[in-house]
Design a protein around this motif. Sequence first.
Motif, PDB file in Angstrom:
ATOM      1  N   GLY A   2       0.809  -1.209   0.000  1.00 38.68           N
ATOM      2  CA  GLY A   2       0.000   0.000   0.000  1.00 38.68           C
ATOM      3  C   GLY A   2       0.840   1.255   0.000  1.00 38.68           C
ATOM      4  N   ALA A   3       2.021   1.191   0.596  1.00 46.17           N
ATOM      5  CA  ALA A   3       2.869   2.379   0.695  1.00 46.17           C
ATOM      6  C   ALA A   3       3.506   2.725  -0.640  1.00 46.17           C
ATOM      7  CB  ALA A   3       3.958   2.149   1.743  1.00 46.17           C
ATOM      8  N   SER A   4       3.814   1.718  -1.459  1.00 50.22           N
ATOM      9  CA  SER A   4       4.535   2.016  -2.688  1.00 50.22           C
ATOM     10  C   SER A   4       3.613   2.498  -3.803  1.00 50.22           C
ATOM     11  CB  SER A   4       5.324   0.785  -3.146  1.00 50.22           C
ATOM     12  OG  SER A   4       4.443  -0.278  -3.412  1.00 50.22           O
ATOM     13  N   ALA A   6       8.582  23.802   6.105  1.00 49.93           N
ATOM     14  CA  ALA A   6       8.635  23.929   7.566  1.00 49.93           C
ATOM     15  C   ALA A   6       9.806  23.134   8.142  1.00 49.93           C
ATOM     16  CB  ALA A   6       7.322  23.451   8.167  1.00 49.93           C
ATOM     17  N   GLY A   7      10.298  22.177   7.411  1.00 46.35           N
ATOM     18  CA  GLY A   7      11.421  21.348   7.849  1.00 46.35           C
ATOM     19  C   GLY A   7      11.914  20.526   6.683  1.00 46.35           C
ATOM     20  N   ARG A   8      12.918  19.750   6.954  1.00 46.82           N
ATOM     21  CA  ARG A   8      13.520  18.903   5.928  1.00 46.82           C
ATOM     22  C   ARG A   8      12.572  17.764   5.555  1.00 46.82           C
ATOM     23  NH1 ARG A   8      18.794  15.128   6.650  1.00 46.82           N
ATOM     24  NH2 ARG A   8      18.889  14.500   4.475  1.00 46.82           N
ATOM     25  N   LEU A   9      12.432  17.485   4.256  1.00 47.39           N
ATOM     26  CA  LEU A   9      11.691  16.316   3.789  1.00 47.39           C
ATOM     27  C   LEU A   9      12.686  15.159   3.734  1.00 47.39           C
ATOM     28  CD1 LEU A   9       9.535  17.737   0.836  1.00 47.39           C
ATOM     29  CD2 LEU A   9       9.080  17.771   3.294  1.00 47.39           C
ATOM     30  N   LYS A  10      12.392  14.092   4.467  1.00 47.39           N
ATOM     31  CA  LYS A  10      13.320  12.966   4.556  1.00 47.39           C
ATOM     32  C   LYS A  10      12.759  11.763   3.810  1.00 47.39           C
ATOM     33  CE  LYS A  10      14.893  14.507   9.041  1.00 47.39           C
ATOM     34  NZ  LYS A  10      14.723  14.337  10.465  1.00 47.39           N
ATOM     35  N   GLU A  11      13.658  11.018   3.175  1.00 49.09           N
ATOM     36  CA  GLU A  11      13.266   9.821   2.440  1.00 49.09           C
ATOM     37  C   GLU A  11      12.426   8.926   3.348  1.00 49.09           C
ATOM     38  OE1 GLU A  11      15.281   6.107   0.006  1.00 49.09           O
ATOM     39  OE2 GLU A  11      16.527   7.825   0.541  1.00 49.09           O
ATOM     40  N   GLY A  12      11.279   8.483   2.836  1.00 47.29           N
ATOM     41  CA  GLY A  12      10.372   7.639   3.609  1.00 47.29           C
ATOM     42  C   GLY A  12       9.224   8.407   4.253  1.00 47.29           C
ATOM     43  N   ALA A  61     -13.340  20.019 -10.066  1.00 49.76           N
ATOM     44  CA  ALA A  61     -13.445  18.850  -9.195  1.00 49.76           C
ATOM     45  C   ALA A  61     -13.364  19.208  -7.715  1.00 49.76           C
ATOM     46  CB  ALA A  61     -12.366  17.833  -9.548  1.00 49.76           C
ATOM     47  N   GLY A  62     -12.804  20.375  -7.390  1.00 57.08           N
ATOM     48  CA  GLY A  62     -12.693  20.773  -5.991  1.00 57.08           C
ATOM     49  C   GLY A  62     -11.377  20.329  -5.370  1.00 57.08           C
ATOM     50  N   GLU A  63     -11.408  20.050  -4.076  1.00 53.78           N
ATOM     51  CA  GLU A  63     -10.188  19.709  -3.338  1.00 53.78           C
ATOM     52  C   GLU A  63     -10.073  18.211  -3.110  1.00 53.78           C
ATOM     53  OE1 GLU A  63     -10.014  21.933   0.323  1.00 53.78           O
ATOM     54  OE2 GLU A  63      -9.512  23.778  -0.745  1.00 53.78           O
ATOM     55  N   VAL A  64      -8.822  17.756  -3.030  1.00 53.95           N
ATOM     56  CA  VAL A  64      -8.542  16.368  -2.679  1.00 53.95           C
ATOM     57  C   VAL A  64      -7.267  16.352  -1.836  1.00 53.95           C
ATOM     58  CG1 VAL A  64      -7.271  15.899  -4.829  1.00 53.95           C
ATOM     59  CG2 VAL A  64      -8.244  13.994  -3.523  1.00 53.95           C
ATOM     60  N   LYS A  65      -7.301  15.571  -0.769  1.00 56.70           N
ATOM     61  CA  LYS A  65      -6.133  15.404   0.091  1.00 56.70           C
ATOM     62  C   LYS A  65      -5.339  14.204  -0.407  1.00 56.70           C
ATOM     63  CE  LYS A  65      -8.312  17.380   4.186  1.00 56.70           C
ATOM     64  NZ  LYS A  65      -7.631  18.632   4.186  1.00 56.70           N
ATOM     65  N   VAL A  66      -4.035  14.422  -0.596  1.00 62.00           N
ATOM     66  CA  VAL A  66      -3.130  13.371  -1.034  1.00 62.00           C
ATOM     67  C   VAL A  66      -1.914  13.374  -0.100  1.00 62.00           C
ATOM     68  CG1 VAL A  66      -3.885  13.625  -3.436  1.00 62.00           C
ATOM     69  CG2 VAL A  66      -1.812  14.799  -2.681  1.00 62.00           C
ATOM     70  N   GLU A  67      -1.032  12.419  -0.287  1.00 59.84           N
ATOM     71  CA  GLU A  67       0.238  12.394   0.431  1.00 59.84           C
ATOM     72  C   GLU A  67       1.365  12.271  -0.578  1.00 59.84           C
ATOM     73  OE1 GLU A  67      -0.006   9.045   3.120  1.00 59.84           O
ATOM     74  OE2 GLU A  67      -0.406  10.414   4.785  1.00 59.84           O
ATOM     75  N   LEU A  68       2.373  13.116  -0.419  1.00 60.16           N
ATOM     76  CA  LEU A  68       3.584  13.002  -1.230  1.00 60.16           C
ATOM     77  C   LEU A  68       4.502  11.995  -0.542  1.00 60.16           C
ATOM     78  CD1 LEU A  68       4.392  16.787  -1.871  1.00 60.16           C
ATOM     79  CD2 LEU A  68       3.358  15.172  -3.473  1.00 60.16           C
ATOM     80  N   ALA A  69       4.867  10.935  -1.234  1.00 60.70           N
ATOM     81  CA  ALA A  69       5.829   9.973  -0.719  1.00 60.70           C
ATOM     82  C   ALA A  69       7.221  10.535  -1.005  1.00 60.70           C
ATOM     83  CB  ALA A  69       5.644   8.630  -1.409  1.00 60.70           C
ATOM     84  N   VAL A  70       8.017  10.753   0.028  1.00 61.25           N
ATOM     85  CA  VAL A  70       9.335  11.356  -0.145  1.00 61.25           C
ATOM     86  C   VAL A  70      10.343  10.280  -0.516  1.00 61.25           C
ATOM     87  CG1 VAL A  70      11.154  12.757   0.901  1.00 61.25           C
ATOM     88  CG2 VAL A  70       8.743  13.184   1.479  1.00 61.25           C
ATOM     89  N   ASP A  71      11.011  10.507  -1.642  1.00 67.49           N
ATOM     90  CA  ASP A  71      11.942   9.555  -2.223  1.00 67.49           C
ATOM     91  C   ASP A  71      13.381  10.068  -2.081  1.00 67.49           C
ATOM     92  OD1 ASP A  71      12.854   7.339  -3.695  1.00 67.49           O
ATOM     93  OD2 ASP A  71      11.141   7.459  -5.045  1.00 67.49           O
TER      94      ASP A  71
END
Length: 170
Positions: free
Chosen positions: A19-21, A118-124, A136-146
């Motif tokens: 699910g994470a990948s 606001a801070g460093r984006l770290k892998e993972g 379509a309006g708004e949608v909440k997503v997550e950026l996976a940091v690579d």
Amino acid sequence: MRFIPTALAAASLVAAVSGASAHSYKVGDLEIAHPWSRATLPNAPVAGGYMTITNTGKSADRLIGGSTPAAERVEIHEMTMDGDVMKMRPVEGGLEIPAGETITLKPGGYHLMLTKPAGRLKEGDRVPLTLRFEKAGEVKVELAVDKPNAMGPGGATGVDHEAHGAMKMK
């Protein structure tokens, strides 16, 4: 009896990793696939956001902005090369997502610019991001940091090392 808890734990881990990948989202007629970012250095003034957006509808929509608690601002930008000069500019009025087409936000092209993180984006890490679309309006997503040098989701590093010496920021 020990086998059952161990097997359940292993199955849960496999499900979590799977699910994470691969992560995708839907809002209206838009499908957002694999939002990701690169790890940043400490005190980096900006970070990028990348993904593919597919419009399965019969009319165009427009990505008009976004927000995240991880940065002061989220803007839509375009990077182009003019000879050996790299130009970065905001996309005024948003980015059109034509009906029946896919737009890819990627390094070296259209992307989201997360200004003053606001801070460093770290892998993972997973960075919460709200995208705003005109229809379509708004949608909440997550950026996976690579990885810091990733060129695509999942750590692809299609870096053209020969071009680095020739690039100049404008």
